[in-house]
Design a protein around this motif. Structure first.
Motif, PDB file in Angstrom:
ATOM      1  N   ARG A 106       0.809  -1.206   0.000  1.00 20.03           N
ATOM      2  CA  ARG A 106       0.000   0.000   0.000  1.00 20.03           C
ATOM      3  C   ARG A 106       0.852   1.272   0.000  1.00 20.03           C
ATOM      4  O   ARG A 106       0.708   2.116   0.870  1.00 20.03           O
ATOM      5  CB  ARG A 106      -0.901  -0.006   1.228  1.00 20.03           C
ATOM      6  N   PRO A 107       1.750   1.452  -0.968  1.00 24.81           N
ATOM      7  CA  PRO A 107       2.634   2.621  -0.937  1.00 24.81           C
ATOM      8  C   PRO A 107       1.892   3.945  -1.130  1.00 24.81           C
ATOM      9  O   PRO A 107       2.287   4.963  -0.576  1.00 24.81           O
ATOM     10  CB  PRO A 107       3.616   2.367  -2.075  1.00 24.81           C
ATOM     11  N   TYR A 114       1.504  10.193   5.117  1.00 20.51           N
ATOM     12  CA  TYR A 114       2.686  10.922   5.578  1.00 20.51           C
ATOM     13  C   TYR A 114       2.630  12.382   5.127  1.00 20.51           C
ATOM     14  O   TYR A 114       3.026  13.272   5.866  1.00 20.51           O
ATOM     15  CB  TYR A 114       3.968  10.251   5.083  1.00 20.51           C
ATOM     16  N   GLU A 115       2.139  12.624   3.914  1.00 22.74           N
ATOM     17  CA  GLU A 115       1.993  14.000   3.451  1.00 22.74           C
ATOM     18  C   GLU A 115       1.006  14.780   4.309  1.00 22.74           C
ATOM     19  O   GLU A 115       1.219  15.941   4.625  1.00 22.74           O
ATOM     20  CB  GLU A 115       1.540  14.020   1.981  1.00 22.74           C
ATOM     21  N   LYS A 116      -0.073  14.106   4.682  1.00 22.97           N
ATOM     22  CA  LYS A 116      -1.128  14.760   5.462  1.00 22.97           C
ATOM     23  C   LYS A 116      -0.737  14.925   6.930  1.00 22.97           C
ATOM     24  O   LYS A 116      -1.021  15.939   7.557  1.00 22.97           O
ATOM     25  CB  LYS A 116      -2.411  13.942   5.358  1.00 22.97           C
ATOM     26  N   ARG A 122       6.547  12.722  12.650  1.00 22.65           N
ATOM     27  CA  ARG A 122       7.908  13.083  13.076  1.00 22.65           C
ATOM     28  C   ARG A 122       7.958  13.405  14.565  1.00 22.65           C
ATOM     29  O   ARG A 122       8.892  13.022  15.265  1.00 22.65           O
ATOM     30  CB  ARG A 122       8.418  14.256  12.246  1.00 22.65           C
ATOM     31  N   LYS A 123       6.932  14.098  15.073  1.00 18.74           N
ATOM     32  CA  LYS A 123       6.879  14.441  16.496  1.00 18.74           C
ATOM     33  C   LYS A 123       6.812  13.169  17.355  1.00 18.74           C
ATOM     34  O   LYS A 123       7.529  13.030  18.336  1.00 18.74           O
ATOM     35  CB  LYS A 123       5.664  15.318  16.781  1.00 18.74           C
TER      36      LYS A 123
END
Length: 135
Positions: A106-107, A114-116, A122-123
């Motif tokens: 499911r790339p 990740y874009e959203k 990251r936090k």
């Protein structure tokens, strides 16, 4: 905490498996490096779904992974309240492998997520790293 890898486990199994008795439910070494197997007061059993497990003194001490088929102590499985012995059916290395395969399938979804939510991801990663490394 578990520190045994699947490769190390298979090497240990070949090294310590008793060739005379050829015990199919040999466990291996635990996290302390002790060799563990089915003892006098332990019994190999199957639940109604067919999962093999080792019971000792009324409690489950080890079970067979549904992913790799190896018999391992419960500390090698992630917790799941509804699972046999309060753990998941797959060991931790099998879960990691499954997750990698699942994410490769499911790339597009992973990329969109990740874009959203990139900053949140990251936090969370920074907090987890700090917690693990005592920072």
């Amino acid at each position: 905490m578990w520190k045994i890898t699947v490769k190390r486990f298979e090497d240990a199994a070949r090294k310590f498996l008793n060739p005379i008795k050829d015990v199919p439910f040999w466990i291996g070494e635990n996290c302390k490096g002790e060799i563990v197997g089915v003892g006098e007061n332990q019994a190999l059993k199957k639940n109604r779904r067919g999962t093999e497990y080792i019971e000792a003194n009324g409690g489950i001490t080890a079970k067979r992974c549904s992913g790799c088929g190896q018999m391992m102590e419960l500390e090698h499985f992630s917790n799941l309240k509804a699972g046999l012995g309060g753990t998941r059916s797959k060991c931790r290395p099998c879960l990691v492998e499954y997750g990698k395969k699942y994410n490769k399938k499911r790339p597009e979804y992973t990329k969109r997520y990740y874009e959203k939510n990139g900053e949140r991801v990251r936090k969370r990663a920074r907090e987890s790293y700090a917690r693990r490394n005592g920072r």
